[in-house]
Design an enzyme around this catalytic site. Structure first.
Site, PDB file in Angstrom:
ATOM      1  N   ILE A 382      31.005   5.384  -3.387  1.00 53.47           N
ATOM      2  CA  ILE A 382      31.473   6.608  -4.053  1.00 53.47           C
ATOM      3  C   ILE A 382      30.332   7.409  -4.656  1.00 53.47           C
ATOM      4  O   ILE A 382      30.550   8.495  -5.197  1.00 53.47           O
ATOM      5  CB  ILE A 382      32.498   6.281  -5.158  1.00 53.47           C
ATOM      6  N   GLY A 383      29.109   6.913  -4.562  1.00 55.79           N
ATOM      7  CA  GLY A 383      27.991   7.673  -5.098  1.00 55.79           C
ATOM      8  C   GLY A 383      26.710   6.879  -5.068  1.00 55.79           C
ATOM      9  O   GLY A 383      26.678   5.707  -4.690  1.00 55.79           O
ATOM     10  N   GLY A 385      23.294   6.202  -7.548  1.00 56.91           N
ATOM     11  CA  GLY A 385      22.680   6.384  -8.852  1.00 56.91           C
ATOM     12  C   GLY A 385      21.179   6.375  -8.761  1.00 56.91           C
ATOM     13  O   GLY A 385      20.595   6.406  -7.676  1.00 56.91           O
ATOM     14  N   ALA A 386      20.529   6.336  -9.933  1.00 58.00           N
ATOM     15  CA  ALA A 386      19.076   6.399  -9.975  1.00 58.00           C
ATOM     16  C   ALA A 386      18.444   5.231  -9.228  1.00 58.00           C
ATOM     17  O   ALA A 386      17.452   5.401  -8.531  1.00 58.00           O
ATOM     18  CB  ALA A 386      18.614   6.403 -11.434  1.00 58.00           C
ATOM     19  N   PHE A 387      19.022   4.067  -9.359  1.00 57.11           N
ATOM     20  CA  PHE A 387      18.419   2.891  -8.760  1.00 57.11           C
ATOM     21  C   PHE A 387      19.420   2.060  -7.971  1.00 57.11           C
ATOM     22  O   PHE A 387      19.195   0.890  -7.728  1.00 57.11           O
ATOM     23  CB  PHE A 387      17.767   2.026  -9.849  1.00 57.11           C
ATOM     24  N   VAL A 389      23.363   1.952  -5.380  1.00 54.82           N
ATOM     25  CA  VAL A 389      24.545   2.522  -4.742  1.00 54.82           C
ATOM     26  C   VAL A 389      25.763   2.126  -5.564  1.00 54.82           C
ATOM     27  O   VAL A 389      25.847   1.006  -6.073  1.00 54.82           O
ATOM     28  CB  VAL A 389      24.683   2.002  -3.297  1.00 54.82           C
ATOM     29  N   VAL A 390      26.722   3.037  -5.686  1.00 54.70           N
ATOM     30  CA  VAL A 390      27.919   2.794  -6.487  1.00 54.70           C
ATOM     31  C   VAL A 390      29.121   2.633  -5.563  1.00 54.70           C
ATOM     32  O   VAL A 390      29.360   3.476  -4.692  1.00 54.70           O
ATOM     33  CB  VAL A 390      28.166   3.939  -7.486  1.00 54.70           C
ATOM     34  N   LYS A 405      27.901  -0.855  -9.491  1.00 58.69           N
ATOM     35  CA  LYS A 405      26.590  -0.328  -9.099  1.00 58.69           C
ATOM     36  C   LYS A 405      25.717  -1.491  -8.635  1.00 58.69           C
ATOM     37  O   LYS A 405      25.542  -2.476  -9.341  1.00 58.69           O
ATOM     38  CB  LYS A 405      25.927   0.405 -10.257  1.00 58.69           C
ATOM     39  N   ASP A 500      17.747  11.749 -18.625  1.00 58.47           N
ATOM     40  CA  ASP A 500      18.257  12.227 -17.337  1.00 58.47           C
ATOM     41  C   ASP A 500      19.646  12.837 -17.501  1.00 58.47           C
ATOM     42  O   ASP A 500      20.571  12.538 -16.744  1.00 58.47           O
ATOM     43  CB  ASP A 500      18.288  11.083 -16.326  1.00 58.47           C
TER      44      ASP A 500
END
Length: 715
Positions: A382-383, A385-387, A389-390, A405, A500
């Protein structure tokens, strides 16, 4: 061994005296443990006592623990000692309409609720209703109830005229701030002292705001229900209970730590409570007098003498108790050994990792998270992130839908960044922060488990949704993010610099409340300490110019990022517009959002920056105020940017907006050998260009600037 046997015997003797111990705590309040009345509702582990409406209304709600709790010993009517810790927040959708409050309540009645308005849902018309003991947190000064002000805590018995009151302003608590507030309510059955403590911190204050003698047994029945009641009085206040624990026992004082939260973390799943199917509620008379301590002295020796007589008259029984105690202790020790041996054999874990995250909420197994995400199937992504996969996941045991995550980096440095997110957010609790449920570290994988936000990220709601986000939602989102940042900067134990803040890191729940997430770049700093220089990281368009040049992140760098989010939400444009041919914007419009809005402000038509998709459905005064706040936060000089606490006050109308210069200031940063203008840092939307033609012995190395894509989405 004799010490354990003595303890075990004393516990058994408590049962001979008919004493009952109750203990429960919740992180996600299970519906089976609660009784909801009136407007009360349970959503995402938070109990809302009143309705979430944008128009003024009057209503009442109550939530009670579903089982009655013994408050007096049978026969002697000796009162219990109890301790309750809870976290709550009071948020006003429309700050111009204030009125209501909530109360911790002890009542024999589990089936009725009082009227709306100033009674907090505790009493019926003209003060009628059942007997109760309550601690009220009131946001409206009502002269009929002899309130001391509109921000107080009070102790009530059978009515809402408080017999003891405390001004919360004296401990710097604002009930209407929308921030999470922690409260400890404690009663010592031995000393007959009632204490109430309140704080923004997880640490209980050394001095309670209320402390007074009380003969509790005069005002309670043998069995009572505990919970919370709240009401609105022609207002838009939202009263939420975010966490709650309760414990009680007879014959001993609860320690100072009773009822306190677990160390720097959200709580685990509800524990099984020790209430043992109590008999039906006894109908006991209760005095309606306002509580005044009697001079009755507590005969603490009576119970011990009773034990002594019991031992002398029943030596066989005591021998049996001792034998049974030794047997059960041995059985218990064997069970403990078996459980822990199984646990240690289950999987190899990193001891150093465990020590770093000892403050985190809950440990999940890799097996359950793998099953919940269908083996981390791509269809569940679904997305990003900075470090990591979600993934969208479903916990097999509970059926809860969560966001998982997964760290996508193998290097230790990247894992350390990932772990910083866990160590920081695990210690925070605020209604506008994404809630971390737990973590997993197995098979070389690092996984974080969050509440899933059904409405996704703010940037998707702005730019990818088929529906236009209405103005009321946008205002609420901006206020929520401001409240979260104010909490991070000034109201938690250590200052947290997010580093961020951007629209893709702001998540939206089912009611479009903002939840700030992604703490992968965040840093904790002790209050009043200067930040150290680090690698500058973030997303172009949201980065403060001084942060790009020095690598020193402060709360004012977060304020700059927030300013970019404000202008983005209001205008429906990204901070750096890559596509100049977007139909709703004219070709040739300045791609830098801050410069474009500042130009409109200079021309006296700043409201023209409003998203055309809103079709003018907004209050122009509100629009002007929000845009000016956004420009103030975007000031090139950090010294002229407001704090996030003052931003909250501006947005709700409690403070005037600052005077913003008509032309955008040109801020220069210099050393003895360098003069680098703001335009040099922000002229390119994809790179940071430093003018190497200038003669200088000082420079910013290229690897010290990490630019992240606007396409990074996270939970």
């Amino acid at each position: 061994m004799s010490l354990f046997l003595s303890f075990f015997i004393s516990i058994l003797l408590c049962f001979f005296n008919g004493a009952t111990t109750t203990q429960f705590d919740f992180s996600t309040l299970a519906i089976s443990n609660l009784k909801l009345l009136g407007d009360a509702r349970l959503s995402n582990g938070i109990v809302g006592l009143t309705r979430d409406l944008s128009v003024p209304n009057s209503g009442a709600g109550k939530v009670l623990y579903s089982n009655p709790i013994r408050f007096r010993q049978p026969g002697t009517h000796f009162p219990t000692s109890f301790s309750s810790f809870f976290s709550f927040s009071i948020t006003n959708v429309n700050p111009s309409s204030i009125g209501g409050g909530l109360a911790f309540v002890i009542s024999p009645d589990a089936n009725s609720i009082g009227i709306a308005g100033g009674s907090l849902g505790l009493t019926g018309p003209n003060g009628s209703g059942s007997k109760f003991v309550a601690v009220e947190f009131d946001t409206l000064m009502d002269v009929d109830f002899k309130d001391i002000n509109s921000n107080h805590v009070g102790f009530d018995v059978n009515g809402v005229v408080s017999s003891v009151s405390g001004d919360l302003g004296t401990v710097n608590i604002d009930l209407k701030s929308g921030n999470t507030i922690n409260s400890w309510i404690e009663y010592d059955g031995l000393t007959r002292v009632f204490n109430v403590s309140v704080s923004y911190s997880n640490l209980k204050p050394k001095v309670p705001i209320l402390s007074f003698p009380l003969d509790l047994d005069r005002y309670v029945n043998d069995f009572m229900f505990v919970g919370f009641s709240g009401s609105t009085q022609g207002s838009t206040e939202i009263h939420s209970i975010e966490w709650w624990s309760f414990s009680s026992s007879f014959g001993s004082s609860l320690g100072s730590g009773s009822g306190s939260p677990p160390p720097r973390a959200n709580l685990m799943n509800p524990k099984a409570n020790s209430v043992k199917s109590p008999p039906p509620l006894a109908s006991q008379p209760s005095s309606s007098a306002i509580p005044i301590s009697s001079n009755t002295q507590l005969k603490t020796s009576s119970s011990s003498s009773c034990h002594s007589r019991f031992c002398k008259e029943n030596p066989g029984t005591i021998a049996g108790v001792v034998t049974a105690g030794a047997f059960f202790l041995a059985l218990f020790a064997g069970a403990l050994f078996w459980v822990y041996s199984k646990k240690f054999k289950r999987v190899e874990r990193s001891d150093s990792f465990a020590s770093e995250i000892i403050k985190a909420p809950k440990e999940f197994s890799y097996k359950e998270l793998k099953a919940g995400t269908k083996n981390f199937n791509e269809s569940r992504i679904i997305g990003h992130g900075a470090f990591g996969v979600v993934y969208r996941g479903i916990l097999p045991e509970t059926g809860d839908i969560v966001a998982v995550k997964r760290c996508s980096h193998s290097s230790q440095d990247k894992k350390n960044e990932f772990l910083s997110e866990l160590s920081i957010i695990g210690s925070l609790r605020h209604r506008n922060l994404v809630r971390l449920q737990g973590w997993c570290h197995e098979k070389g994988e690092i996984l974080l488990v969050y509440d899933l936000m059904p409405n996704g990220s703010l940037d998707k709601a702005l730019f990818e949704s088929r529906f236009t986000l209405p103005w009321d939602h946008r205002k609420k989102i901006l206020l929520g993010v401001a409240s979260a940042l104010a909490y991070l900067h000034r109201e938690c134990e250590n200052q947290v610099i997010h580093r961020d803040v951007k629209s893709s890191n702001i998540m939206l729940d089912e009611s479009f409340n903002a939840k700030l997430g992604d703490f992968g770049l965040a840093r904790q700093i002790e209050h009043d300490k200067s930040p150290e220089a680090t690698v500058a990281a973030g997303t172009m368009g949201y980065l403060a110019p001084e942060y790009l040049l020095t690598g020193r992140a402060s709360e004012k760098t977060d304020v700059f990022s927030y300013g970019a989010v404000v202008l983005e939400v209001v205008s429906g444009r990204r901070p750096i517009e890559k596509d100049l041919n977007v139909q709703r914007h004219n070709v040739g419009v300045n791609p830098n959002l801050v410069e474009w809005v500042w130009g409109l402000y200079k021309e006296g038509k700043v409201s023209a920056a409003a998203d055309s998709r809103l079709e003018g459905k907004f209050d122009e005064g509100e629009m002007w105020r929000v845009l000016v706040v956004g420009l103030a936060c975007s000031h090139p000089d950090p010294a002229f940017r407001p704090t996030m606490r003052s931003v909250v006050q501006m947005l709700i109308g409690e403070a005037d907006v600052p005077v913003v210069p008509k032309s955008r200031p040109t801020m220069s940063f210099s050393t003895s050998h360098l003069l680098l203008s703001l335009q040099d840092t922000l002229s390119d939307c994809n790179t940071v260009a430093l003018n190497s033609s200038r003669s200088s012995s000082w420079s910013v190395p290229e690897h010290n600037v990490i630019i992240r894509s606007d396409d990074d989405h996270l939970v």
